[in-house]
Each structure stands twice: as structure tokens, then as C-alpha cells.
Design a protein around this motif. Structure first.
Motif: not given
Length: 588
Positions: A120-126, A155-172
Motif C-alpha cells: 500500500e505504501q509503494q508508488t502506484h501508476t495508472v 489520456f496518459g500515465q499518472f502516478s500516486a505515492t501510495s494506495y491511499d493517494e491513488l484513491i483520493d484523486h477522482p477522474v472525469e
């Protein structure tokens, strides 16, 4: 490494396709999806929308998934990589989960991204890919997540520093209207999805004033490098959910401004307060938060009696800061505060549930309200806002204006948020006691009991007259100088094919004593068919009389007697009595 790929694979079927790749997994690797998301305190079981979950290793060999509970899976593995594929059904038009059709796509990460336990604390990319339909080739993407590749809004690639951050950026995603403004050196983007005729320069102008005031209230720099307001515009809708660098909103078309110089009407005022509310959460709950939310435990309910401080204080400031930002005048602000008072005073539940109990039981009672809610519970938003007002005015009064609620929030920011400390159940009282130099049990007891907060004397001290009057009908939300009805009914109704459908009934009211219940279809009163004007027509009857009612409950005809009694004074109208005194509270 944890990487996701998400694509709106079938907008007509409302399906997102997700591929999750986990490198160097554990021998027994567990995956799960949250049961709830921060800011919305109800278990929503997002995993129910997962379809065709499959797993394979780096060589393409199928791996067996063992389901442990409704939202958790385990894989026995000896490969260097696990690849999960699944679809997510997205057909909830709200700010909480995910929605996809040929007009747009929206999702919160908690609805679509499985978490890998232990990572959960690792970098997550999307990687976000566009829909394949040629008719949707001009879709764009808006999110506050950090972009790695692709031009802005593509559209492209994005990153978050953790899972907690990943789910705290909604997408439209889709065809949306975009406008931007700068507030204290921070870029703010406004995205409107849906058909509208909003004046975007006006939105930028007014939101800039609110945002700059809030940033300066807590102190620069802002806690984000960029901020995004994303709103789904509907014929009828309202709501919002805060995130660390964005907010997801819903509003009605009538809530948006149509010109640069038109006066702010009640609908637009409400939308600005909604934006103000969610933006204030950037500090109060996203960063100042209860210690039990550090970290969030999203697999099951997390109970706390502190929600009054996070939603109630925020609800006090949301309207107030539209005034401080210069968007509404004193009379308009007091009308907004009157509406908050009225929502509390019309609730019989305020005599049965304390604000702390309301906070603790948000998971079931507040977020799962039924037709009896007004008789059984109180909102920690509205009564919490009145308690925040109580603290603000008390601080101003007892310190001759040296301290107010702003100072409480600034201390919370400096001593808790910036130190990565969560608040305990006694923190807010301790800070107020520090500022007042005395024991404050006499103030904070109103969080534990069901008494009305004694605000009228404090308001009078600051040049505001507290008036209670009867309601003028369903459209009367409080404030103003309207003369209320003299005769009570006690039920909310909506027009139905045969008459009026009863929505709620207030305990102790004439409607309750006559025998009406939610779901009944009232068809006749005094042997005449009822209409939408029924409550106003009641006003012609003299006190002490009664009239017969006829209604259907399911398919059974029921009868009862409605006593003609005086309407209760449950509607608040605040008025300025002394502008000089008022300036000590609402001076700009």
C-alpha cells in the motif's frame, strides 16, 4: 511495482476494464477493494460491481483466486508477477462511486482499483486509455493525480505515492467545459460535465475569492500544488465529496450563473456554499483529521464521535466564507444561517439524539435515513454548525474579540495536521479551554445532551435578533420576514395521481394523530378531493374544529380525523438589530 490500466471499454454497457500488474508479489498475495471511501461514512461494498476477476502469472498461466470475503481475494503464487484483469460496472450517478455512458465517465479509485496487501505504501501508476469508439475520440481527462506522460487533459500515465493517494484523486473523462484561475499562486481548474449555459468567467471570479480567503485563513502555501473542481450538471442534483486536491460535485443547471454581473440568487448561492464546504475540507478532514483515520481502515466501519467537528465546523464556515469573501451581504448570510437553524428546529430527533451520537452512528442512522429520520435523529452537519457558531461567538464575547473559531482551526492546522497527528475526542475542547483560560465543560456539554444550544442571547450580544415563527409551507426553508401558516398539518407530501402521497409525518402533529403514515395516498379532506394546495386550504378552518380525511394505505381505504390546531413556531428568521454590534462578528 503496482501498475493499473483502465479503459472505458463499453460505455453503452457502463463497463470499465481494468488490468492490474503487481511485480514481486508475496507467496500468498492478498488483494481487496475498500468497503467505503473517506468522506462518505457508509459501507457501500464497491466490490459488488467487479465482474470476471481473473489472475495469471508472468508466463500467462492462470492462477487460482480464493475469495476470502465479499471484497478480498488470495492467490498462492511462485511467480515474479501477478496480473489481474476485471471489469467494473459503473452506473451510479453520484460523487461516490463510478459512472460511465456515452456522455462521460467518472470514477473514484476506491471503486475501481484493487489494493495489493503489503504494497500500500509503494508508488502506484495508472495508464488511462480512451474509449475505442470513433464517436468518442475527442474525450478528454481531468484529474488532480500527478501526470507522468501525455499532454494536459489527454489520456496518459499518472502516478500516486501510495494506495491511499491513488484513491483520493477522482477522474472525469468526456466532453467537458474547462476554465482556470489562480488563487494565491495555485492553479485551480473548473470542469463542468453535462449540458449547461454557465458563465465560466463568473465562476472563476467568485470561486477565486472563496479559495484565496480560505488559503489565507490557514496560511500559505496551500496544501496542494493544483486544485480541481469537477461538477456533473444535471436537471436536478446536489452533492459533493472532498479529496486532497480536488472535489467531485453535482448540481442543477439552475444553480450556475448565466452572466458576469447578475446578482447572486439563492440557487447560485447554494452552489457557492457547496464549493466552499468541500474546499474547506482540504484542511478540515483531509489533513486535520481524527487519529482513528490515520491511516484509514477501509475494510469496515471506523467509528468516531468527532464528525461534528469535521462536518459541523465545515458547515458553519461554508456559508460564512461566502460572506467573508464578499459574495453575499449580511442579510443574505443571516438568511443562510436561518435556514441552518430551521433544519435543526424542525427535527424532532434533536430531542432524542446528541451530536456526538449522531457522529458515531453516521454509518447506519445518518447515511441510511428513512421516512422516520426527522423524528429519530439529528444531523451532525446542521446542529454541528450551530455548535460551531456557539463556540465562535463565545470566544469572541469572552475575549473581547481577541480570539474566535479561526484561531481554533489555525491551532489544529499547526499542531495537528502539520505534525501528522490525529485529533482525539477531547482536542477541540482543550484548545478552546486554552484560549478562554477556563474549564469549558459548560460549553461542550451540548455535544452530549439533546438540549437546544442557547444561541439567542449570544446573537443578541452581536446585534442579531433571533425570531421563531410558523412555517409558510413546504417551500419555506427559513429566514426572511414571511408570515407563517396559522394552522398545522405536520406531514410532507408530494403530488400523486389520486391525491397526495405522504412522504414523512412529524410525531405529535395533527397528521400523526389523525393516523397518517409515510406512503399513504391522501385522497380527500372534508369530503373534497385534495390537491397540491391542501395545506394552504387548511388555513380557512377555525381552531378547535376537525375534518375527516380519507386515504389509501396500499389498497385499503382508511379514515381519520384531523384536528385543527395552531402551527408550531419551528422556523427561524434572524434579523439585524444593531449594525455596530454586528461588526464585531461580521465586520469585513
Amino acid at each position: 511495482m503496482i501498475h493499473y490500466q483502465i479503459i472505458p471499454v463499453d460505455p453503452k454497457a457502463h463497463l470499465f476494464a481494468v488490468t492490474m500488474t503487481l511485480s514481486q508479489p508475496k507467496p500468498v498475495q492478498v488483494f481487496s477493494l475498500p468497503a467505503w471511501l473517506p468522506g462518505s461514512y457508509m459501507v457501500r461494498d464497491f466490490a459488488k460491481n467487479i465482474i470476471e476477476l481473473k489472475a495469471q502469472d508472468a508466463n500467462g498461466q492462470t492462477l487460482k483466486l480464493s475469495q476470502l470475503d465479499k471484497q478480498t481475494w488470495s492467490i498462492d503464487n511462485n511467480s515474479s508477477e501477478i496480473i489481474l484483469t476485471y471489469q467494473v460496472y459503473a452506473w451510479d450517478l453520484s460523487v461516490r462511486t463510478a459512472h460511465l455512458d456515452t456522455t462521460h465517465g467518472f470514477f473514484n479509485g476506491s471503486s475501481v482499483f484493487l489494493s495489493a496487501h503489503g504494497f500500500e505504501q509503494q508508488t502506484h501508476t495508472v495508464t488511462m486509455l480512451p474509449p475505442s469508439e470513433s464517436t468518442l475520440s475527442d474525450w478528454r481527462v481531468a484529474t488532480s493525480m500527478t501526470r507522468i506522460s501525455g499532454d494536459d487533459l489527454t489520456f496518459g500515465q499518472f502516478s500516486a505515492t501510495s494506495y491511499d493517494e491513488l484513491i483520493d484523486h477522482p477522474v472525469e473523462m468526456g466532453l467537458f467545459t474547462l476554465a482556470s484561475f489562480d488563487a494565491c499562486g495555485v492553479q485551480h481548474d473548473i470542469v463542468l460535465n453535462g449540458r449547461h449555459r454557465a458563465c465560466m468567467p463568473r465562476l472563476c471570479q467568485d470561486l477565486k475569492a472563496i479559495c484565496e480567503y480560505q488559503i489565507n485563513l490557514f496560511g500559505t502555501p496551500a496544501p496542494f500544488k493544483r486544485y480541481l473542481f469537477m461538477t456533473t450538471v444535471l436537471d436536478n442534483g446536489f452533492g459533493g465529496l472532498e479529496h486532497r486536491a480536488s472535489t467531485a460535485l453535482m448540481c442543477s443547471r439552475k444553480d450556475l450563473p448565466l452572466s458576469l454581473d447578475a446578482p447572486i440568487n439563492n440557487d447560485y448561492r447554494t452552489y457557492l456554499s457547496l464549493c466552499s464546504h468541500e474546499y474547506f475540507h482540504s484542511w478540515n478532514v483531509k489533513r486535520i483529521k481524527p487519529e482513528c483515520f490515520l491511516p484509514y481502515k477501509l475494510e469496515a466501519e471506523t467509528y468516531t464521535p468527532q464528525l461534528w467537528a469535521y462536518e459541523g465546523i465545515t458547515s458553519y464556515y461554508d456559508d460564512l466564507l461566502t460572506y467573508r469573501a464578499g459574495l453575499v451581504d449580511e442579510h443574505s448570510y443571516l438568511d443562510m444561517l436561518s435556514e441552518t437553524f430551521t433544519r435543526v428546529y424542525r427535527s424532532q430527533g434533536r430531542f432524542k439524539q446528541s451530536v456526538k451520537d449522531s457522529s458515531f452512528n453516521a454509518w447506519t442512522k445518518f447515511y441510511k435515513q428513512d421516512e422516520n429520520a426527522q423524528n429519530a435523529i439529528i444531523s451532525y452537519y446542521t446542529k454541528g454548525a450551530l455548535f460551531a457558531l456557539y463556540l465562535d461567538l463565545t470566544l469572541r464575547s469572552e475575549t473581547q474579540g481577541k480570539y474566535n473559531l479561526d484561531h481554533v482551526m489555525q491551532i489544529l492546522w499547526q499542531e495537528y495536521a502539520l505534525q501528522d497527528k490525529g485529533t482525539t475526542d477531547s482536542c477541540h475542547q482543550a484548545i478552546v479551554e486554552q484560549l478562554l483560560g477556563r474549564d469549558c465543560h459548560d460549553l461542550f456539554v451540548y455535544l452530549d445532551n439533546t438540549d437546544d444550544i442557547p444561541l439567542a442571547p449570544l446573537l443578541a450580544e452581536f446585534g442579531v435578533e433571533f425570531n421563531l415563527r410558523a412555517s409558510q409551507g413546504p417551500q419555506d426553508v427559513g429566514g426572511g420576514q414571511a408570515k407563517g401558516y396559522e394552522i398545522a398539518f405536520g406531514a410532507k407530501t408530494q403530488v400523486a395521481p389520486m391525491g397526495l402521497k405522504v412522504v414523512t409525518v412529524t410525531q405529535g402533529s395533527p397528521a400523526h394523530l389523525a393516523g397518517l403514515s409515510a406512503g399513504d395516498i391522501l385522497i380527500a379532506a372534508d369530503n373534497l378531493q385534495v390537491s397540491a394546495q391542501f395545506e394552504s386550504q387548511l388555513q380557512q378552518y377555525p381552531l378547535g374544529e376537525s375534518l375527516n380525511l380519507h386515504w389509501f394505505r396500499r389498497d385499503e381505504l382508511m379514515t381519520g380525523e384531523l384536528m385543527i390546531t395552531a402551527a408550531p413556531k419551528d422556523t427561524v428568521a434572524l434579523a439585524i438589530s444593531d449594525k455596530t454590534k454586528l461588526a464585531a462578528w461580521l465586520g469585513r
